[in-house]
Design an enzyme around this catalytic site. Structure first.
Site, short mmCIF file in Angstrom:
data_model
loop_
_atom_site.label_atom_id
_atom_site.label_comp_id
_atom_site.label_asym_id
_atom_site.label_seq_id
_atom_site.Cartn_x
_atom_site.Cartn_y
_atom_site.Cartn_z
N LYS A 159 -77.38 34.53 -23.98
CA LYS A 159 -75.77 34.46 -23.75
C LYS A 159 -75.36 32.98 -24.13
O LYS A 159 -74.12 32.61 -24.52
CB LYS A 159 -75.36 34.56 -22.14
CG LYS A 159 -75.98 34.02 -21.30
CD LYS A 159 -76.90 34.81 -20.36
CE LYS A 159 -78.12 33.97 -19.79
NZ LYS A 159 -79.03 34.90 -18.77
N VAL A 199 -75.32 40.05 -21.83
CA VAL A 199 -74.23 40.30 -20.81
C VAL A 199 -74.62 41.38 -19.95
O VAL A 199 -74.90 42.60 -20.48
CB VAL A 199 -73.07 40.56 -21.51
CG1 VAL A 199 -71.67 40.71 -20.22
CG2 VAL A 199 -72.74 39.61 -22.54
N GLY A 257 -86.79 36.23 -9.06
CA GLY A 257 -86.89 36.27 -10.53
C GLY A 257 -85.44 36.51 -11.04
O GLY A 257 -85.41 36.84 -12.37
N GLU A 277 -81.76 31.89 -12.96
CA GLU A 277 -82.20 30.98 -14.33
C GLU A 277 -83.12 30.05 -13.97
O GLU A 277 -83.43 29.57 -13.09
CB GLU A 277 -80.97 30.56 -14.94
CG GLU A 277 -79.94 31.36 -15.21
CD GLU A 277 -80.53 32.27 -16.62
OE1 GLU A 277 -80.91 31.83 -17.71
OE2 GLU A 277 -80.23 33.69 -16.34
N LYS A 288 -71.14 34.67 -20.26
CA LYS A 288 -71.26 36.02 -20.33
C LYS A 288 -69.62 36.59 -20.59
O LYS A 288 -69.25 37.48 -21.38
CB LYS A 288 -71.58 36.80 -19.35
CG LYS A 288 -73.25 36.62 -19.14
CD LYS A 288 -73.87 37.09 -17.81
CE LYS A 288 -75.25 36.75 -17.72
NZ LYS A 288 -75.76 37.20 -16.32
#
Ligand code: HSE
Length: 429
Positions: free
Chosen positions: A106, A133, A188, A191, A206
């Site tokens: 993104k 996105v 998880g 980022e 996004k």
């Protein structure tokens, strides 16, 4: 004539790359057009890192650009991430070499989408980014394909699962921001650099992409107004709840007579609204068109399985469809949108003050607001233990942002006000 077997090069073998390798190993013939999608080359930061999937039968490349331009691949999949560096170099090289590109990146598309679209269109190859996105939830195809018969006037939603997980867990468990962020990282969603999530940048990337697709303009990340959730206090989550709201990180893009407003803000959303009831790491989006009206989609915005499914859907499109413009019109005709000025941005607001418990404070605050022309909608004073003062919350009627900022600057200077008032927008959705 499409090749019977599409040889795919994959750069990046993290969560999504691993999910894609596993899926294509099991289902190489998944594409509706027929043919097979087979991964024939990979590259990642470390070759020797232990992986759940066996890559021993796949050619290894140390250099993503060498993989992207290899004569032994027909399609390049970029899952490295990052707006610049190796991801950008490899995508540019693949497009210049005439290879179709599928990416989940993104930041790359939001910050360099127009120049990459020009490269793709010059080479006559697709550049697809469904997974960039909302992960597995098909927001890009919705705007790029399903909505082209309509005029989209706005999109608004929850585009970052980490922030939504943090906000909903803080609200439900009364847990601190730091504790819940640690959990999101372990699960998880977050980022590699969680500032991208909690600072609002990931959601801004996004929504910048969605704005370009919705309004047929060049992605204009520099014009996005971005505020993250790192300053959202548990106190505000509790007080907003008492007023009948939940706090969500809302990303929106609106087309008005004054231009386009692309914004990311922690915002109050009325309890019962589908965005307020979107909990955990889920993503959700409203799309509004002049003819179709409002569409709502909700689903996973991250994770190996869902995001790899979105990458696979783009691979199937490359195998199936003729190429179409990347952002709804030829790259040479794309222009960045004009951003709406702060004096023209109007909305309702939540202001939370911390004041000394003494006579005349409320009168001084309301007098200042009246002088600035801010009209109060509701008012709440609530003793809260350990708050370090008395919290006062008020919500306003719709007001220009510039007027509100002036009022906040003046209230902050009142002798009984202990800290700068906290501002949260009330979502207009
Ligand atoms: N870090 C992102 C999120 C996931 O939390 O939504 C992928 O975009």
């Amino acid at each position: 004539m499409s090749p019977r077997t599409w040889r795919i090069g994959v750069a990046g073998l993290g969560t999504v790359g691993g999910g894609l390798l596993q899926f294509l190993a099991e289902r190489p013939d998944f594409a509706p057009a027929g043919g097979r999608a087979v991964i024939t080359g990979v590259t990642a930061r470390s070759r020797s890192r232990p992986r759940s999937i066996d890559i021993s039968g796949i050619a290894w490349f140390d250099d993503p650009v060498a993989l992207a331009t290899s004569p032994d691949i027909d399609l390049f999949v970029e899952l490295v991430g990052g707006s610049d560096g190796p991801a950008k170099a490899a995508v540019e090289a693949a497009l210049k070499a005439g290879k179709p590109v599928v990416t989940a990146n993104k930041a790359l598309i939001a910050e360099h989408g127009a120049e990459l679209a020009a490269l793709a269109e010059a080479a006559g190859v697709p550049l697809l980014f469904e997974a960039a996105v909302m992960g597995g939830t098909p927001a890009v195809k919705m705007l790029r394909e399903a909505m082209v018969g309509d005029d989209v006037v706005g999109v608004a939603g929850i585009l970052n699962g980490t922030c939504n997980f943090i906000l909903s867990e803080m609200e439900q468990r009364g847990a601190s921001f730091a504790d819940v962020l640690g959990e999101a990282q372990r699960m998880g969603y977050a980022e590699a650099d969680p500032t991208m999530d909690v600072g609002g940048f990931d959601a801004a990337h996004k929504v910048t992409i969605l704005a370009a697709l919705a309004f047929g303009c060049a992605p204009n990340f520099a014009a996005a107004e971005i505020e993250g959730i790192d300053q959202v206090d548990l106190l505000d989550i509790k007080l907003a709840k008492d007023l009948g709201y939940r706090i969500r990180l809302i990303a929106s893009a609106d087309r008005t007579a004054d231009g386009v407003a692309v914004r990311v803000h922690p915002s109050l959303v009325a309890q019962g609204h589908p965005l307020a009831e979107t909990r955990g790491a889920l993503n959700a989006l409203f799309i509004e068109g002049t003819r179709i009206g409002r569409i709502f989609i909700q689903g996973p915005g991250a994770g190996a399985g869902p995001t790899a499914a979105a990458v696979a859907a783009d691979i199937a499109d490359v195998m199936t469809l003729p190429t179409r413009p990347v952002f709804q019109r030829p790259a040479g005709d794309l222009k960045p949108f004009v951003a709406v000025a702060p004096t023209r941005r109007v909305g309702k607001a939540y202001l939370r003050l911390l004041v000394k418990d003494q006579a005349g404070v409320i009168a001084a605050v309301s007098e200042t607001l009246a002088e600035c022309g801010v009209s109060i909608d509701s008012f709440l004073q609530k003793p809260v233990e350990d708050a370090g003062g008395v919290p006062i919350v008020l919500t306003t009627h719709a007001i220009a942002e510039s007027v509100l900022t002036d009022a906040i600057n003046r209230i902050e200077k009142l002798p009984a006000v202990l800290e700068r008032p906290r501002l949260l927008r009330i979502a207009r959705i």
